[in-house]
Structures are given as structure tokens and as C-alpha cells.
Design a protein around this motif. Sequence first.
Motif, mmCIF file in Angstrom:
data_model
loop_
_atom_site.group_PDB
_atom_site.id
_atom_site.type_symbol
_atom_site.label_atom_id
_atom_site.label_comp_id
_atom_site.label_asym_id
_atom_site.label_seq_id
_atom_site.Cartn_x
_atom_site.Cartn_y
_atom_site.Cartn_z
ATOM 1 N N ASP A 1 -4.202 -2.567 2.712
ATOM 2 C CA ASP A 1 -4.411 -1.200 3.183
ATOM 3 C C ASP A 1 -4.383 -1.247 4.708
ATOM 4 O OD1 ASP A 1 -5.252 1.287 3.920
ATOM 5 O OD2 ASP A 1 -6.938 1.371 2.544
ATOM 6 N N ASN A 2 -3.333 -0.730 5.312
ATOM 7 C CA ASN A 2 -3.163 -0.809 6.760
ATOM 8 C C ASN A 2 -4.171 0.037 7.531
ATOM 9 O OD1 ASN A 2 -0.981 -2.585 6.599
ATOM 10 N ND2 ASN A 2 0.418 -0.898 6.202
ATOM 11 N N SER A 3 -4.633 1.146 6.973
ATOM 12 C CA SER A 3 -5.558 2.000 7.704
ATOM 13 C C SER A 3 -6.979 1.430 7.722
ATOM 14 C CB SER A 3 -5.560 3.414 7.127
ATOM 15 O OG SER A 3 -5.945 3.381 5.776
ATOM 16 N N ALA A 4 -7.367 0.660 6.692
ATOM 17 C CA ALA A 4 -8.714 0.080 6.643
ATOM 18 C C ALA A 4 -8.698 -1.417 6.912
ATOM 19 C CB ALA A 4 -9.343 0.341 5.289
ATOM 20 N N ASP A 5 -7.524 -2.002 7.031
ATOM 21 C CA ASP A 5 -7.358 -3.444 7.261
ATOM 22 C C ASP A 5 -8.072 -4.271 6.189
ATOM 23 O OD1 ASP A 5 -6.097 -5.454 8.678
ATOM 24 O OD2 ASP A 5 -7.893 -5.872 9.863
ATOM 25 N N ASP B 1 -0.653 2.742 2.530
ATOM 26 C CA ASP B 1 -1.181 3.659 3.530
ATOM 27 C C ASP B 1 -2.622 4.030 3.209
ATOM 28 O OD1 ASP B 1 1.211 3.721 4.933
ATOM 29 O OD2 ASP B 1 1.999 5.350 3.708
ATOM 30 N N VAL B 2 -2.922 4.196 1.926
ATOM 31 C CA VAL B 2 -4.251 4.611 1.496
ATOM 32 C C VAL B 2 -4.642 3.825 0.254
ATOM 33 C CG1 VAL B 2 -5.630 6.553 0.656
ATOM 34 C CG2 VAL B 2 -3.893 6.944 2.374
ATOM 35 N N SER C 1 -10.031 3.228 2.060
ATOM 36 C CA SER C 1 -9.856 4.169 3.168
ATOM 37 C C SER C 1 -9.780 5.633 2.745
ATOM 38 C CB SER C 1 -8.579 3.824 3.945
ATOM 39 O OG SER C 1 -7.449 3.959 3.113
ATOM 40 N N HIS C 2 -9.684 5.926 1.459
ATOM 41 C CA HIS C 2 -9.575 7.313 1.007
ATOM 42 C C HIS C 2 -10.924 8.016 1.173
ATOM 43 C CE1 HIS C 2 -8.930 10.794 -1.566
ATOM 44 N NE2 HIS C 2 -7.645 10.551 -1.428
#
Length: 79
Positions: A16-20, A48-49, A53-54
Motif C-alpha cells: 500500500d503506497n499511501s500507508a507504506d 493505492d488503497v 489506509s482506507h
Amino acid sequence: MKPDIHPEYSEVAFKDNSADKTFIIRTTLKPRETIVIDGKTYPLLNLDVSSASHPFYTGKQKVADIGGRIDKFRKRYAS
């Protein structure tokens, strides 16, 4: 089961790139990229999600009441 009719089921790293955050899950997908985790190489799929991260799963979901629409609805249909 019949041989040679089922796809190969192997471990793949989902990142998950947004939350690493990285999850290792078994799947039939065949990604092209790879990543090394704890000295072992895994195929990598970038997301992405995910649940990390959601907003619904993280508890950061916001409810926006624009213009008092909820209050108007409640007044109209109150019994």
C-alpha cells in the motif's frame, strides 16, 4: 483435482503506497516487479488503497452534512 487446469497459487507481496505497509498474501496474480522482505524475494503488486489506509477501516471517515440536508430529511419524514 485434474492436473494442469488450475493457475499457480503463490505468495505475493502487496504494498500500500499511501500507508507504506506491505502484506504477503497468496494469490494467482503474476506481477512483474519484485521486493525483498526478510531476505526472501517476493513478486510485488502496488496498491493505492488497502485496509491500512482506507478511511473506513482506519476510523478517520468523515460525514459531511452540507446545508443541513440530514435535518431537512428528518423533519420531513418524522412521524
